[in-house]
Design a protein around this motif. Structure first.
Motif, PDB file in Angstrom:
ATOM      1  N   THR A  72     -18.200   5.702  -2.047  1.00  0.00           N
ATOM      2  CA  THR A  72     -17.156   4.976  -1.316  1.00  0.00           C
ATOM      3  C   THR A  72     -16.725   3.725  -2.082  1.00  0.00           C
ATOM      4  OG1 THR A  72     -18.739   3.644  -0.034  1.00  0.00           O
ATOM      5  CG2 THR A  72     -18.058   5.744   0.911  1.00  0.00           C
ATOM      6  N   GLN A  75     -13.937   4.456  -4.317  1.00  0.00           N
ATOM      7  CA  GLN A  75     -12.798   4.923  -3.525  1.00  0.00           C
ATOM      8  C   GLN A  75     -12.011   3.732  -2.982  1.00  0.00           C
ATOM      9  OE1 GLN A  75     -13.737   8.266  -0.971  1.00  0.00           O
ATOM     10  NE2 GLN A  75     -11.918   7.902   0.278  1.00  0.00           N
ATOM     11  N   VAL A  76     -12.726   2.684  -2.599  1.00  0.00           N
ATOM     12  CA  VAL A  76     -12.068   1.465  -2.135  1.00  0.00           C
ATOM     13  C   VAL A  76     -11.268   0.832  -3.275  1.00  0.00           C
ATOM     14  CG1 VAL A  76     -12.471  -0.914  -1.390  1.00  0.00           C
ATOM     15  CG2 VAL A  76     -13.691   0.972  -0.269  1.00  0.00           C
ATOM     16  N   ALA A  79      -8.008   2.750  -4.274  1.00  0.00           N
ATOM     17  CA  ALA A  79      -6.938   2.607  -3.278  1.00  0.00           C
ATOM     18  C   ALA A  79      -6.278   1.240  -3.423  1.00  0.00           C
ATOM     19  CB  ALA A  79      -7.490   2.791  -1.867  1.00  0.00           C
ATOM     20  N   MET A  83      -2.427   0.309  -4.549  1.00  0.00           N
ATOM     21  CA  MET A  83      -1.543  -0.498  -3.697  1.00  0.00           C
ATOM     22  C   MET A  83      -0.980  -1.695  -4.471  1.00  0.00           C
ATOM     23  SD  MET A  83      -3.715  -0.651  -0.168  1.00  0.00           S
ATOM     24  CE  MET A  83      -4.161   0.845   0.735  1.00  0.00           C
ATOM     25  N   HIS A  86       1.775  -0.460  -6.634  1.00  0.00           N
ATOM     26  CA  HIS A  86       2.945  -0.204  -5.777  1.00  0.00           C
ATOM     27  C   HIS A  86       3.655  -1.516  -5.424  1.00  0.00           C
ATOM     28  CE1 HIS A  86       1.187   3.823  -4.088  1.00  0.00           C
ATOM     29  NE2 HIS A  86       1.722   3.969  -5.280  1.00  0.00           N
ATOM     30  N   SER A  94      -3.936   7.326  -6.486  1.00  0.00           N
ATOM     31  CA  SER A  94      -5.380   7.256  -6.710  1.00  0.00           C
ATOM     32  C   SER A  94      -5.998   8.631  -6.520  1.00  0.00           C
ATOM     33  CB  SER A  94      -6.011   6.278  -5.721  1.00  0.00           C
ATOM     34  OG  SER A  94      -5.886   6.769  -4.406  1.00  0.00           O
ATOM     35  N   GLN A  99     -11.364  14.994  -6.032  1.00  0.00           N
ATOM     36  CA  GLN A  99      -9.966  15.436  -6.010  1.00  0.00           C
ATOM     37  C   GLN A  99      -9.507  15.920  -7.384  1.00  0.00           C
ATOM     38  OE1 GLN A  99      -8.182  11.954  -4.203  1.00  0.00           O
ATOM     39  NE2 GLN A  99      -7.832  13.042  -2.294  1.00  0.00           N
ATOM     40  N   ARG A 120      -4.550  18.398 -11.947  1.00  0.00           N
ATOM     41  CA  ARG A 120      -3.986  17.385 -11.051  1.00  0.00           C
ATOM     42  C   ARG A 120      -3.545  16.147 -11.847  1.00  0.00           C
ATOM     43  NH1 ARG A 120      -4.448  15.875  -5.126  1.00  0.00           N
ATOM     44  NH2 ARG A 120      -2.766  14.347  -5.059  1.00  0.00           N
TER      45      ARG A 120
ATOM     46  N   LEU B  50     -11.760  -3.680   5.694  1.00  0.00           N
ATOM     47  CA  LEU B  50     -10.936  -2.983   4.706  1.00  0.00           C
ATOM     48  C   LEU B  50      -9.461  -3.369   4.862  1.00  0.00           C
ATOM     49  CD1 LEU B  50     -12.610   0.566   4.836  1.00  0.00           C
ATOM     50  CD2 LEU B  50     -12.756  -1.096   2.966  1.00  0.00           C
ATOM     51  N   ASP B  62       1.147   1.927   0.859  1.00  0.00           N
ATOM     52  CA  ASP B  62       1.501   3.340   0.907  1.00  0.00           C
ATOM     53  C   ASP B  62       0.539   4.052   1.863  1.00  0.00           C
ATOM     54  OD1 ASP B  62       2.574   5.836   0.134  1.00  0.00           O
ATOM     55  OD2 ASP B  62       0.955   6.106  -1.312  1.00  0.00           O
ATOM     56  N   ARG B  64      -0.576   7.016   2.088  1.00  0.00           N
ATOM     57  CA  ARG B  64      -1.603   7.830   1.436  1.00  0.00           C
ATOM     58  C   ARG B  64      -2.768   6.970   0.962  1.00  0.00           C
ATOM     59  NH1 ARG B  64      -3.705   9.078  -3.392  1.00  0.00           N
ATOM     60  NH2 ARG B  64      -4.397  11.222  -3.730  1.00  0.00           N
ATOM     61  N   GLU B  65      -2.466   5.823   0.394  1.00  0.00           N
ATOM     62  CA  GLU B  65      -3.514   4.953  -0.133  1.00  0.00           C
ATOM     63  C   GLU B  65      -4.290   4.267   0.994  1.00  0.00           C
ATOM     64  OE1 GLU B  65      -4.331   5.284  -3.198  1.00  0.00           O
ATOM     65  OE2 GLU B  65      -2.578   6.502  -3.680  1.00  0.00           O
ATOM     66  N   VAL B  66      -3.607   4.017   2.109  1.00  0.00           N
ATOM     67  CA  VAL B  66      -4.316   3.483   3.284  1.00  0.00           C
ATOM     68  C   VAL B  66      -5.394   4.477   3.707  1.00  0.00           C
ATOM     69  CG1 VAL B  66      -4.102   2.827   5.712  1.00  0.00           C
ATOM     70  CG2 VAL B  66      -2.328   2.143   4.075  1.00  0.00           C
ATOM     71  N   ASP B  67      -5.049   5.747   3.714  1.00  0.00           N
ATOM     72  CA  ASP B  67      -6.032   6.763   4.095  1.00  0.00           C
ATOM     73  C   ASP B  67      -7.160   6.864   3.073  1.00  0.00           C
ATOM     74  OD1 ASP B  67      -4.652   7.251   6.365  1.00  0.00           O
ATOM     75  OD2 ASP B  67      -3.781   9.153   5.746  1.00  0.00           O
ATOM     76  N   MET B  68      -6.794   6.752   1.791  1.00  0.00           N
ATOM     77  CA  MET B  68      -7.819   6.750   0.736  1.00  0.00           C
ATOM     78  C   MET B  68      -8.816   5.625   1.007  1.00  0.00           C
ATOM     79  SD  MET B  68      -8.974   8.028  -2.087  1.00  0.00           S
ATOM     80  CE  MET B  68      -7.831   8.905  -3.181  1.00  0.00           C
ATOM     81  N   LEU B  69      -8.276   4.473   1.406  1.00  0.00           N
ATOM     82  CA  LEU B  69      -9.122   3.302   1.661  1.00  0.00           C
ATOM     83  C   LEU B  69      -9.948   3.471   2.934  1.00  0.00           C
ATOM     84  CD1 LEU B  69      -9.621   0.292   0.706  1.00  0.00           C
ATOM     85  CD2 LEU B  69      -7.911  -0.348   2.407  1.00  0.00           C
ATOM     86  N   THR B  71     -10.779   6.045   4.849  1.00  0.00           N
ATOM     87  CA  THR B  71     -11.743   7.142   5.016  1.00  0.00           C
ATOM     88  C   THR B  71     -13.120   6.781   4.466  1.00  0.00           C
ATOM     89  OG1 THR B  71     -10.824   8.131   3.001  1.00  0.00           O
ATOM     90  CG2 THR B  71     -10.120   9.072   5.092  1.00  0.00           C
ATOM     91  N   THR B  72     -13.209   5.718   3.658  1.00  0.00           N
ATOM     92  CA  THR B  72     -14.531   5.308   3.175  1.00  0.00           C
ATOM     93  C   THR B  72     -15.391   4.789   4.320  1.00  0.00           C
ATOM     94  OG1 THR B  72     -13.834   3.040   2.667  1.00  0.00           O
ATOM     95  CG2 THR B  72     -13.615   4.663   0.910  1.00  0.00           C
ATOM     96  N   ASP B 144      -5.343  15.779  -0.440  1.00  0.00           N
ATOM     97  CA  ASP B 144      -5.317  14.340  -0.179  1.00  0.00           C
ATOM     98  C   ASP B 144      -5.991  14.068   1.161  1.00  0.00           C
ATOM     99  OD1 ASP B 144      -4.030  13.794  -2.526  1.00  0.00           O
ATOM    100  OD2 ASP B 144      -2.023  13.902  -1.654  1.00  0.00           O
ATOM    101  N   PHE B 145      -6.686  12.926   1.222  1.00  0.00           N
ATOM    102  CA  PHE B 145      -7.358  12.557   2.462  1.00  0.00           C
ATOM    103  C   PHE B 145      -6.338  12.030   3.463  1.00  0.00           C
ATOM    104  CE2 PHE B 145     -10.954  11.251  -0.626  1.00  0.00           C
ATOM    105  CZ  PHE B 145     -11.268  12.574  -0.834  1.00  0.00           C
TER     106      PHE B 145
END
Lengths: 407, 407
Positions: A72, A75-76, A79, A83, A86, A94, A99, A120, B50, B62, B64-69, B71-72, B144-145
């Motif tokens: 994790t 993963q933090v 992400a 961001m 972006h 990410s 993945q 990917r 987080l 974004d 998608r990146e919020v979910d990446m973050l 889900t940890t 993707d998560f």
């Protein structure tokens, strides 16, 4: 247009501000027209925090669950870095180890990468995205998350760069590059412009925390040039690459001290064939790694055997010695913890006679007693008293004029 | 042997000590001979931490990146809970949403579950393991998560229980069960032994934070009985299940107040066909959800239209009104923020005349003025002054003898 793989270590992404700094550096590369893949470690103390939490639950965690927990961390950071990119108006995505499919064996906590699927990665690059990759982690054939152990993010970086045939591979941390010696000990240590894989490997194994030996070995296998520099400034770093042609090799490129070993002397072992073999086999069977060894016939057909091990393995080693004592008829053994291993490294050493002699006489002139010596083709190491370690390092640095290395 | 799916919310696993508590509860079920699947949320304030980190990077992350973050968060708690179970000597394994394959659509931050693959779950159960599942998260067809949005872990739990055809589905949090009213407002509120899906749905939508409406709807679809109780004690909780036969239905099972709405009155709109339609279409187009509506002919062929919306959407609604003002010839509008919606819920209401009349006259006797009324088959809601909300709730609770509900 080049394909660049960069790595930023934990201290380079320790805070949101530092993550923004990394984003700006990555964007600079992208703006220059390059395709960018960026491998990141967990933020500064995240892993420590997770390990602390774990310690409140159990003393003996299941390795699979440790990997579930620790993965994790990266993963933090992937992400957040994505961001941050972006937020500057650039496209990025990410990806975790699972993945991408950074495939590993099943050895949790110290998995080996077996294969990297670049599908990917290539897809995202083709969409002009900056790809942010979680270091240190992979996935095994059961879809379980694995971690690569120490130096994992360096290994991820080199493996990704090799798999995708990157044009450049850059490792950024809080260290400017590879120095001729630890600048905290040798004040006029100079940064090397270049170092060979083999030299780097010896220095990395000696504890220079710049780059993990696994990553160096991997880079060597794929003949992948590495650039080591700091993410905190724009100072030129060090290039790690294949050995130069014979003529250009430097005799000595660096000196290092290792304070992490202890010396064990087993006294008056019967001088019979196979005794030393039995001793070292017994140690190996318990996972004790022996580094330096000397054996000298003392008197009465009895040998002293002296060897060094990592200080963390002292308890294990003692257990082995107590166990095999009756069989080997060991008279006595003692442990010396006040030792330091001082080494010089250089690929040109093997073709230049007298390097070892210069080292020994420099020590001799300064009353530094040498307890043990080992040599490899590109390294000479001496075991001396721990209290003389810093002095010894400075003496060698001066003797081999390492402050003028790049001239 | 039963197959039990349990869920523990964030406050139930907020600390290592609480995680150990949950481990003991889970083991109790396992020791009783049941197969156990346990869904957990992120530890207490992990998600807040987080989100705080994220806020220091960007205001516009974004999805998608919020979910990446995010889900940890659950990944940490499943690893720790699994370790806690191991530490007690029981077999367990943790699985993320992507490892199980909790498949969702691609709508990041508020994904819908489309399918759950039970292969891995069944494999681990067959090996007699307690299976610890990350709530709130899934994976879309790009690997993707994704996260399921509010109430996500409840939804995961019910969906997993339905997919694997569990015998029991138990939702544990820091709340003892479903009450006839908020016990902080109505001191003699009683806990319900049973409540129907539809009643629970109305109460859940009214803001009773026990169980998310999405999970209730899903349980209803699969006719899956839910047990709602606290993880902090062994007090009997509430069973949520299908409507009882007509005769057994209670008139009123609960009362609730909702302080989150505001009332907007648009004055003197021309009484022409289609005007109200234009107004509400314009609001809908901007994503403003309208709850209660009344329209009354005032004088001179001009109407007043009054409606309520969630207070968080006030700015959006005002923007819409300013924009369509020229076209609709709105004379004026004003906003009343001091309102509360008080509701009573009960599946037996539809077959029992006079419930609404009792509600209105109870309010009348106590000088509580009703500004708006809406009714559904199992719910009656009145908009009143915010300052009278608590009083109104207590009046209804007494009027319908909700303190004696289980008798």
């Amino acid at each position: 247009m080049s394909l660049i793989v960069q790595k930023y270590g934990g201290s380079s992404v320790a805070t949101p501000e530092l993550i923004k700094n990394v984003a700006r550096r990555v964007i600079k590369g992208y703006e220059a027209g390059n395709q960018m893949i960026v491998v990141v470690s967990a933020m500064g103390d995240t892993t420590d925090h997770l390990i602390d939490l774990m310690g409140k639950i159990t003393d003996d965690p299941d390795p699979r669950e440790v990997d579930m927990l620790l993965t994790t961390g990266e993963q933090v950071s992937i992400a957040l870095l994505t961001m941050a990119i972006h937020a500057c108006g650039y496209p990025a995505i990410s990806l975790t180890g699972s993945q991408i499919e950074i495939k590993t064996d099943e050895k949790h906590n110290q998995a080996m990468i077996t294969d990297i699927d670049t599908t990917r990665l290539k897809k995202e690059l083709a969409e002009n995205k900056i790809v942010i990759v979680a270091g240190f982690q992979g996935v095994n054939k059961n879809h379980d998350f694995t971690t690569l152990g120490r130096g994992g993010s360096d290994t991820t970086t080199v493996a990704v760069a090799a798999a995708i045939e990157a044009d450049r591979c850059e490792i950024y941390s809080d260290v400017d590059g590879v120095y001729t010696a630890d600048p905290r000990i040798v004040t006029d240590a100079s940064k090397l412009d270049y170092i060979s894989y083999h030299e780097m490997l010896e220095l990395a194994n000696l504890g220079a925390n710049v780059l993990h030996p696994r990553a160096v070995e991997l880079a060597n296998s794929y003949n992948l040039e590495l650039y080591i520099a700091s993410s905190f400034n724009d100072t030129l770093g060090t290039i790690v690459r294949g050995d130069e042609e014979m003529e250009g090799k430097k005799n000595v490129v660096g000196a290092a001290s290792d304070l992490g070993e202890i010396k064990i002397t087993v006294e008056r072992v019967p001088d019979e064939p196979g005794i030393a073999g039995k001793l070292f086999n017994a140690l190996a069977a318990e996972g004790v790694n022996v580094d330096m060894i000397i054996q000298n016939l003392q008197r009465d057909e009895l040998n002293d055997i002296t060897f060094t091990i990592n200080q963390e393995q002292e308890k294990k080693a003692v257990k082995v010695l107590e166990k095999i004592n009756p069989e080997l008829n060991i008279d006595n053994y003692h442990i010396d913890r006040d030792v330091a291993k001082i080494s010089i490294v250089g690929a040109g050493m093997q073709s230049t006679p007298g390097i070892a002699a210069r080292m020994f006489s420099a020590f001799g002139k300064n009353n530094i007693n040498i307890a043990m010596i080992t040599t490899s083709e590109i390294k000479i190491s001496c075991l001396i008293a721990k209290e003389q370690a810093d002095q010894a390092l400075n003496i060698l640095h001066k003797e081999f004029r390492l402050n003028q290395i790049n001239n």
